[in-house]
Design a protein around this motif. Structure first.
Motif, mmCIF file in Angstrom:
data_model
loop_
_atom_site.group_PDB
_atom_site.id
_atom_site.type_symbol
_atom_site.label_atom_id
_atom_site.label_comp_id
_atom_site.label_asym_id
_atom_site.label_seq_id
_atom_site.Cartn_x
_atom_site.Cartn_y
_atom_site.Cartn_z
ATOM 1 N N TRP A 6 94.440 105.524 108.488
ATOM 2 C CA TRP A 6 93.734 106.247 107.418
ATOM 3 C C TRP A 6 94.531 106.246 106.117
ATOM 4 C CZ3 TRP A 6 88.815 106.806 107.833
ATOM 5 C CH2 TRP A 6 88.235 106.910 109.098
ATOM 6 N N TRP A 10 93.290 104.758 102.419
ATOM 7 C CA TRP A 10 93.336 105.431 101.113
ATOM 8 C C TRP A 10 94.183 104.642 100.125
ATOM 9 C CZ3 TRP A 10 90.088 108.773 99.206
ATOM 10 C CH2 TRP A 10 89.306 109.518 100.088
ATOM 11 N N PHE A 17 83.373 104.956 103.130
ATOM 12 C CA PHE A 17 82.751 106.188 103.644
ATOM 13 C C PHE A 17 82.546 107.229 102.546
ATOM 14 C CE2 PHE A 17 87.370 106.298 104.319
ATOM 15 C CZ PHE A 17 87.720 107.399 103.542
ATOM 16 N N LEU A 45 88.613 117.106 107.933
ATOM 17 C CA LEU A 45 88.722 115.677 107.595
ATOM 18 C C LEU A 45 87.936 115.391 106.319
ATOM 19 C CD1 LEU A 45 89.616 115.895 110.608
ATOM 20 C CD2 LEU A 45 88.615 113.667 110.992
ATOM 21 N N CYS A 46 88.321 116.139 105.286
ATOM 22 C CA CYS A 46 87.461 116.239 104.101
ATOM 23 C C CYS A 46 87.551 115.064 103.140
ATOM 24 C CB CYS A 46 87.768 117.531 103.346
ATOM 25 S SG CYS A 46 89.479 117.643 102.774
ATOM 26 N N GLU A 66 92.901 117.551 105.453
ATOM 27 C CA GLU A 66 92.914 116.102 105.207
ATOM 28 C C GLU A 66 94.341 115.570 105.382
ATOM 29 O OE1 GLU A 66 90.799 113.454 104.612
ATOM 30 O OE2 GLU A 66 92.670 112.351 104.497
ATOM 31 N N LEU A 67 94.404 114.418 106.048
ATOM 32 C CA LEU A 67 95.679 113.775 106.312
ATOM 33 C C LEU A 67 96.317 113.198 105.048
ATOM 34 C CD1 LEU A 67 97.143 113.044 108.978
ATOM 35 C CD2 LEU A 67 95.772 110.951 109.012
ATOM 36 N N GLY A 104 97.666 117.388 106.130
ATOM 37 C CA GLY A 104 98.411 117.170 107.373
ATOM 38 C C GLY A 104 97.431 116.854 108.480
ATOM 39 N N ASP A 105 97.917 116.934 109.704
ATOM 40 C CA ASP A 105 97.107 116.551 110.864
ATOM 41 C C ASP A 105 96.207 117.712 111.301
ATOM 42 O OD1 ASP A 105 96.062 115.605 113.195
ATOM 43 O OD2 ASP A 105 97.986 115.375 114.236
ATOM 44 N N PHE A 106 94.921 117.504 111.220
ATOM 45 C CA PHE A 106 93.938 118.523 111.618
ATOM 46 C C PHE A 106 94.290 119.162 112.967
ATOM 47 C CE2 PHE A 106 90.184 119.141 114.385
ATOM 48 C CZ PHE A 106 89.609 120.222 113.754
ATOM 49 N N ARG A 123 80.772 116.133 107.878
ATOM 50 C CA ARG A 123 80.147 114.835 107.593
ATOM 51 C C ARG A 123 81.247 113.775 107.710
ATOM 52 N NH1 ARG A 123 80.891 110.566 103.916
ATOM 53 N NH2 ARG A 123 79.257 109.138 104.528
ATOM 54 N N ALA A 124 81.013 112.831 108.599
ATOM 55 C CA ALA A 124 81.966 111.718 108.777
ATOM 56 C C ALA A 124 83.337 112.182 109.253
ATOM 57 C CB ALA A 124 82.078 110.892 107.499
HETATM 58 C C1 LIG Z 1 85.477 108.793 107.393
HETATM 59 S S1 LIG Z 1 86.513 109.734 106.343
HETATM 60 C C2 LIG Z 1 85.389 111.030 105.874
HETATM 61 C C3 LIG Z 1 85.871 111.877 104.747
HETATM 62 C C4 LIG Z 1 84.872 112.952 104.289
HETATM 63 N N1 LIG Z 1 84.462 113.815 105.355
HETATM 64 C C5 LIG Z 1 83.691 112.345 103.619
HETATM 65 O O1 LIG Z 1 82.550 112.621 104.017
HETATM 66 O O2 LIG Z 1 83.879 111.566 102.655
HETATM 67 C C6 LIG Z 1 87.591 110.508 107.490
HETATM 68 C C7 LIG Z 1 88.732 111.246 106.828
HETATM 69 O O3 LIG Z 1 89.495 111.906 107.817
HETATM 70 C C8 LIG Z 1 90.855 111.827 107.486
HETATM 71 N N2 LIG Z 1 91.581 112.008 108.758
HETATM 72 C C9 LIG Z 1 91.619 111.155 109.794
HETATM 73 N N3 LIG Z 1 92.331 111.663 110.804
HETATM 74 C C10 LIG Z 1 92.762 112.884 110.388
HETATM 75 C C11 LIG Z 1 93.547 113.906 110.994
HETATM 76 N N4 LIG Z 1 94.050 113.769 112.227
HETATM 77 N N5 LIG Z 1 93.780 115.041 110.300
HETATM 78 C C12 LIG Z 1 93.274 115.193 109.028
HETATM 79 N N6 LIG Z 1 92.516 114.245 108.416
HETATM 80 C C13 LIG Z 1 92.271 113.108 109.083
HETATM 81 C C14 LIG Z 1 91.009 110.460 106.850
HETATM 82 O O4 LIG Z 1 92.153 110.342 106.032
HETATM 83 C C15 LIG Z 1 89.709 110.350 106.080
HETATM 84 O O5 LIG Z 1 89.854 110.824 104.768
#
Ligand SMILES: C[S@@+](CC[C@H](N)C(=O)[O-])C[C@H]1O[C@@H](n2cnc3c(N)ncnc32)[C@H](O)[C@@H]1O
Length: 217
Positions: A6, A10, A17, A45-46, A66-67, A104-106, A123-124
């Motif tokens: 991820w 970025w 997405f 995971l915003c 968000e990571l 950080g990590d969700f 969403r996503a």
């Molecule tokens: C498919 S994107 C969707 C982003 C957002 N929800 C949107 O609709 O645009 C997934 C997001 O989750 C983040 N992500 C993935 N694994 C994560 C984790 N373990 N903790 C926090 N964020 C994470 C990624 O960096 C990415 O920005």
């Protein structure tokens, strides 16, 4: 998906997405959650989703997780906001106005991050994770917020035709993950392949977009 995957997406701006407009599900269905006016809401995971702005414009304080620090930096910069920064429980927390985003990590998010949250917008997020991690994601969300309704936007397709993310997530899979604690109401389920030509190019012949309301029992 590991963190590097991820962070690299970025870094290289491989962020197909990310939607350049609010998701239409918010206008249509957010009110169905009956989240009290002014209540805090959580966006796991915003990314840098505009949907956080929609929620703020509708009176909510928004907590994101968000990571990618880059994603969060872009979110604030695109709104010309300069966030304050603090460190808590292995997270960097950036806040400005109605937004507070935990970087950080969700899976390590402390309960204190979501204190007072009355609704969740996914969403996503669930579909960003492979089936093998979706269990863990659902368990974490349920542990953090056992009483909050969730507006959940998913996609489903034949997983043999394309690798995720997004990962195919059927209503049955959602039920397996959440039905112990939530009732699911189908709000929309329709073929959306025509809106996603890049998925057609990747081999999909059908793609169902679904919006569900998950209500805690
Ligand atoms: C498919 S994107 C969707 C982003 C957002 N929800 C949107 O609709 O645009 C997934 C997001 O989750 C983040 N992500 C993935 N694994 C994560 C984790 N373990 N903790 C926090 N964020 C994470 C990624 O960096 C990415 O920005």
């Amino acid at each position: 998906m590991d963190h590097e995957f991820w962070l690299e997406r970025w870094k290289t701006q491989d962020i197909g997405f990310h939607q350049p407009q609010f998701d239409p599900a918010l206008d249509k269905f957010w009110s169905r959650l009956a989240v009290p006016a002014g209540a805090r809401v959580f966006v796991p995971l915003c990314g840098k989703s505009l949907d956080m702005q929609w929620l703020a414009e509708h009176g909510h304080a928004v907590v994101g997780a968000e990571l990618s620090e880059q994603a969060v930096g872009e979110f604030f910069a695109e709104r010309e906001l300069v966030p304050t920064v603090r460190h808590e429980a292995n997270f960097t927390v950036k806040s400005s106005g109605p937004y507070e985003i935990w970087i950080g990590d969700f899976f390590g998010l402390p309960e204190s991050a979501v204190a007072g949250v009355a609704g969740v917008y996914d969403r996503a997020a669930l579909v960003a994770l492979p089936a093998s991690m979706q269990d863990q994601y659902a368990d974490k969300l349920k542990a953090l917020l056992p009483k909050a309704p969730i507006l959940l936007i998913t996609v489903d397709y034949d997983q043999r035709q394309m690798n995720g993310p997004p990962f195919a997530t059927s209503p049955r899979m959602v039920d397996d993950l959440f039905s112990d604690r939530y009732g699911r109401i189908d709000l929309v389920s329709k073929d959306v392949l025509a809106d996603h030509p890049h998925f057609q190019q990747r081999g999909l012949t059908a793609l169902t977009g679904a919006v569900s309301l998950l209500r805690p029992r």
